[in-house]
Design a protein around this motif. Sequence first.
Motif, PDB file in Angstrom:
ATOM      1  N   UNK A 103       0.718  -1.163   0.398  1.00  0.00           N
ATOM      2  CA  UNK A 103      -0.052   0.409   0.143  1.00  0.00           C
ATOM      3  C   UNK A 103       0.455   1.237   0.386  1.00  0.00           C
ATOM      4  N   UNK A 104       0.309   2.168  -0.236  1.00  0.00           N
ATOM      5  CA  UNK A 104       1.313   3.686  -0.581  1.00  0.00           C
ATOM      6  C   UNK A 104       0.022   4.590   0.094  1.00  0.00           C
ATOM      7  N   UNK A 105       0.072   5.152   1.711  1.00  0.00           N
ATOM      8  CA  UNK A 105      -0.582   6.584   2.264  1.00  0.00           C
ATOM      9  C   UNK A 105      -0.238   7.393   1.889  1.00  0.00           C
ATOM     10  N   UNK A 106       0.088   8.239   1.419  1.00  0.00           N
ATOM     11  CA  UNK A 106       0.756   9.251   1.271  1.00  0.00           C
ATOM     12  C   UNK A 106       0.435  10.267   0.306  1.00  0.00           C
ATOM     13  N   UNK A 107       0.076  11.959   0.438  1.00  0.00           N
ATOM     14  CA  UNK A 107      -0.258  13.236  -0.196  1.00  0.00           C
ATOM     15  C   UNK A 107       0.767  12.772  -1.502  1.00  0.00           C
ATOM     16  N   UNK A 108       0.748  12.975  -2.421  1.00  0.00           N
ATOM     17  CA  UNK A 108       1.906  13.714  -4.022  1.00  0.00           C
ATOM     18  C   UNK A 108       3.066  13.927  -3.335  1.00  0.00           C
ATOM     19  N   UNK A 109       3.783  13.005  -4.087  1.00  0.00           N
ATOM     20  CA  UNK A 109       5.351  12.980  -3.034  1.00  0.00           C
ATOM     21  C   UNK A 109       6.122  12.807  -4.307  1.00  0.00           C
ATOM     22  N   UNK A 110       7.695  12.977  -5.019  1.00  0.00           N
ATOM     23  CA  UNK A 110       8.200  13.225  -6.431  1.00  0.00           C
ATOM     24  C   UNK A 110       8.492  10.659  -5.364  1.00  0.00           C
ATOM     25  N   UNK A 111       8.668  11.329  -4.575  1.00  0.00           N
ATOM     26  CA  UNK A 111       8.539   9.759  -3.351  1.00  0.00           C
ATOM     27  C   UNK A 111       7.450   8.059  -4.102  1.00  0.00           C
ATOM     28  N   UNK A 112       5.933   9.486  -3.770  1.00  0.00           N
ATOM     29  CA  UNK A 112       5.006   8.696  -4.542  1.00  0.00           C
ATOM     30  C   UNK A 112       4.810   7.887  -5.770  1.00  0.00           C
ATOM     31  N   UNK A 113       5.478   8.129  -7.025  1.00  0.00           N
ATOM     32  CA  UNK A 113       5.479   7.819  -7.864  1.00  0.00           C
ATOM     33  C   UNK A 113       7.553   6.870  -7.820  1.00  0.00           C
ATOM     34  N   UNK A 126       0.006  -2.906  -6.474  1.00  0.00           N
ATOM     35  CA  UNK A 126      -0.082  -2.307  -5.601  1.00  0.00           C
ATOM     36  C   UNK A 126      -1.286  -0.821  -5.215  1.00  0.00           C
ATOM     37  N   UNK A 127      -1.725  -0.629  -4.055  1.00  0.00           N
ATOM     38  CA  UNK A 127      -2.501  -0.622  -3.652  1.00  0.00           C
ATOM     39  C   UNK A 127      -2.938   1.292  -2.989  1.00  0.00           C
ATOM     40  N   UNK A 128      -2.311   2.110  -3.953  1.00  0.00           N
ATOM     41  CA  UNK A 128      -2.731   3.107  -3.616  1.00  0.00           C
ATOM     42  C   UNK A 128      -3.639   3.659  -2.715  1.00  0.00           C
ATOM     43  N   UNK A 129      -3.851   4.478  -1.593  1.00  0.00           N
ATOM     44  CA  UNK A 129      -4.830   4.363  -0.736  1.00  0.00           C
ATOM     45  C   UNK A 129      -5.128   5.926  -0.836  1.00  0.00           C
ATOM     46  N   UNK A 130      -6.507   6.494  -0.533  1.00  0.00           N
ATOM     47  CA  UNK A 130      -6.999   7.621  -0.446  1.00  0.00           C
ATOM     48  C   UNK A 130      -6.443   8.407   0.397  1.00  0.00           C
ATOM     49  N   UNK A 131      -5.166   9.657   0.235  1.00  0.00           N
ATOM     50  CA  UNK A 131      -4.808   9.806   1.452  1.00  0.00           C
ATOM     51  C   UNK A 131      -5.480  11.440   2.031  1.00  0.00           C
ATOM     52  N   UNK A 132      -6.865  11.050   1.622  1.00  0.00           N
ATOM     53  CA  UNK A 132      -7.699  12.251   2.173  1.00  0.00           C
ATOM     54  C   UNK A 132      -9.198  11.163   3.365  1.00  0.00           C
ATOM     55  N   UNK A 133      -8.762   9.799   3.740  1.00  0.00           N
ATOM     56  CA  UNK A 133      -9.899   8.869   4.176  1.00  0.00           C
ATOM     57  C   UNK A 133      -8.721   9.122   5.762  1.00  0.00           C
ATOM     58  N   UNK A 134     -10.046   9.078   6.437  1.00  0.00           N
ATOM     59  CA  UNK A 134      -9.647   9.400   8.069  1.00  0.00           C
ATOM     60  C   UNK A 134      -9.093   7.535   8.692  1.00  0.00           C
ATOM     61  N   UNK A 155       1.505  12.325   8.048  1.00  0.00           N
ATOM     62  CA  UNK A 155       0.071  12.286   8.642  1.00  0.00           C
ATOM     63  C   UNK A 155      -0.679  10.786   8.222  1.00  0.00           C
ATOM     64  N   UNK A 156      -0.513  10.482   7.890  1.00  0.00           N
ATOM     65  CA  UNK A 156      -1.368   8.764   7.688  1.00  0.00           C
ATOM     66  C   UNK A 156      -0.746   8.569   7.977  1.00  0.00           C
ATOM     67  N   UNK A 157       0.511   7.927   8.765  1.00  0.00           N
ATOM     68  CA  UNK A 157       1.713   7.092   9.373  1.00  0.00           C
ATOM     69  C   UNK A 157       0.598   7.079  10.984  1.00  0.00           C
ATOM     70  N   UNK A 158       0.697   8.639  11.378  1.00  0.00           N
ATOM     71  CA  UNK A 158      -0.401   8.864  13.146  1.00  0.00           C
ATOM     72  C   UNK A 158      -0.909   8.723  12.502  1.00  0.00           C
ATOM     73  N   UNK A 159      -2.679   8.381  11.941  1.00  0.00           N
ATOM     74  CA  UNK A 159      -3.265   7.706  11.627  1.00  0.00           C
ATOM     75  C   UNK A 159      -3.943   6.307  11.753  1.00  0.00           C
ATOM     76  N   UNK A 160      -2.797   6.031  11.383  1.00  0.00           N
ATOM     77  CA  UNK A 160      -2.802   4.094  11.280  1.00  0.00           C
ATOM     78  C   UNK A 160      -2.080   3.147  11.962  1.00  0.00           C
TER      79      UNK A 160
END
Length: 574
Positions: A103-113, A126-134, A155-160
């Motif tokens: 899974x990828x849980x992050x906003x758009x960064x070069x590292x995302x790609x 690959x499992x792109x997770x919605x970065x706006x999810x709660x 931010x996503x790591x803190x939520x997960x």
Amino acid sequence: MDASAIPPIRSDELQDAVAKVVAVGPPFAVQPMTIRGVEYPAVFSISQVSLREVLALKTAENAGKELIVYNDERYTTGEVWARSMRFAHWLNAQGIGQGHRVAIAMRNYPEWCMAYLGIIASGATVVPLNAWWQADELRYGLTKSEAKYVVADAKRAEIILPCKDELGLTFIAGREEITGQDHRLKDIIADESLPTDMPQEPIDPDSDYCLLFTSGSTGNPKGALLTHRGVVNAVLSWSFMLEAMKILRPEIDLSPENPGALLSLPLFHVTGLHSIFLLGYLSGRKLVFTYRWEPEEAARLHREEKLTHFLGVPTMAYDLVKASQPGDLDTLVDIGTGGAKRPEAQTAFQRERFPEISASSGYGLTETNALGSHIALGDYATKPSSTGRALPPVTQIEAFSEEGKQLPRGEVGEICIKSPANMRGYLGNEEATRNAFFEGGWFRTGDVGRVDEEGFIFIMDRLKDMIIRGGENVSCLEVENALHEVKGVDEVAVFAVPHENLGEVVGAAVYGSSDLDLEALQNHAKDRLAPFKVPTRIWRSPTNLPRGATGKIDKKVIRQVTSENEPHFQRGDD
């Protein structure tokens, strides 16, 4: 030259251009093929290899070209590929490959790609997770996908984090340091002991390349399983159409030298991921990332980076046109939109301010790898309410009856798409998969419309109980379930409210106790749902909500009543 003044494309012209491009051969050669028991008259021959192999071919062609620009960071295609391959080999060394999901849980960064390309090359899905999810939504996506490795931002790591141990997750810090990190992507992609060539274990083109979640009328998101063959056919179809346009309308240069595009849509959606990133990678376009959508900043980037293509939701296209000053968009040849229908008034405004820039629009879904129809130039000017023709040469679009019978051109029915780009199915939901297709591989879009004699598609309504807010799908049932959790709520109906810029926003009608606090109701939704799903207009009903003959709440009546009365509560940045 006024792009809208270019003559519309006749059907016979289009067929002739398609035949000429196909006749040239690779990469646009096609052949009949049977996929998962469905016969297709045309499938791109190159899709007999995986997306990884196709990407490797284009990497060799474009290795020295700039691919990603983010603030003061610049990466060539070759640099991105080398970093991504190190991650692929690292994943393989951890025992992650075919049959696994990452899974990828992050906003758009070069590292995302880089993470995305590495996961694909490793053979994993690959499992792109919605970065706006709660929290609940991210937990659901991770549980459903069974992904154990997660590339995350802070931010996503803190939520997960609260479910990390429970789900047995391994955290890979995508960019900055993250709480609970087990590895750092920057260490992996900089490790010179890891190979930078492509892993050699074969990948079946009909295996899953990506699992993307899409909101549906069932409440919980459904996971669409997209294959290597499917996504290759989608991206090549867009490239194919550009080649056809060179033949059809040579006076308009839609493929200028040194192409570049702004990447302002989220990469966890098919439009941003497939229509911008993958198409950009395979066509040698420079992609300029933005941290957030700011129209004035977008205009500046177009001017300074000399960008040639823009694709966004209608709101963004309108914002860009409105914010741009003379000189900002001098190199731009096309402003395209997807995700929702672009209001005709906004297209007219673009023609008024920048007549030389083509306006275009596309129609597709997560389940179709974003592939569907396209309209531009004179066609868009003469048929502004159409979503265009099916993209040649591998896609067919027709209207069907409720019984699954193809309707004659001009008759209204459910719009259905047949294409080798269609998803394999929904993860763990055979019933939903069966219901998603009519016989012969026709995917049911849930949209009601018609196809005219020339093949132009007109979307008129939606069968699915869905709101499209600025290109984001919102399940009414999911929002209703969240609002029903509030004490004092007896009945809820969530529905689309028309909006000038976003197309639609989320509205709700509630019936319950007299002391029900509507602001508290919205605050509860904010705690439970992604921001784009939160109702910004709420009406309080003095009686039970209206019902139809079957006993179901009648949203048609509710929409009519609410459209004639101001909401009792309205708050939100919409």
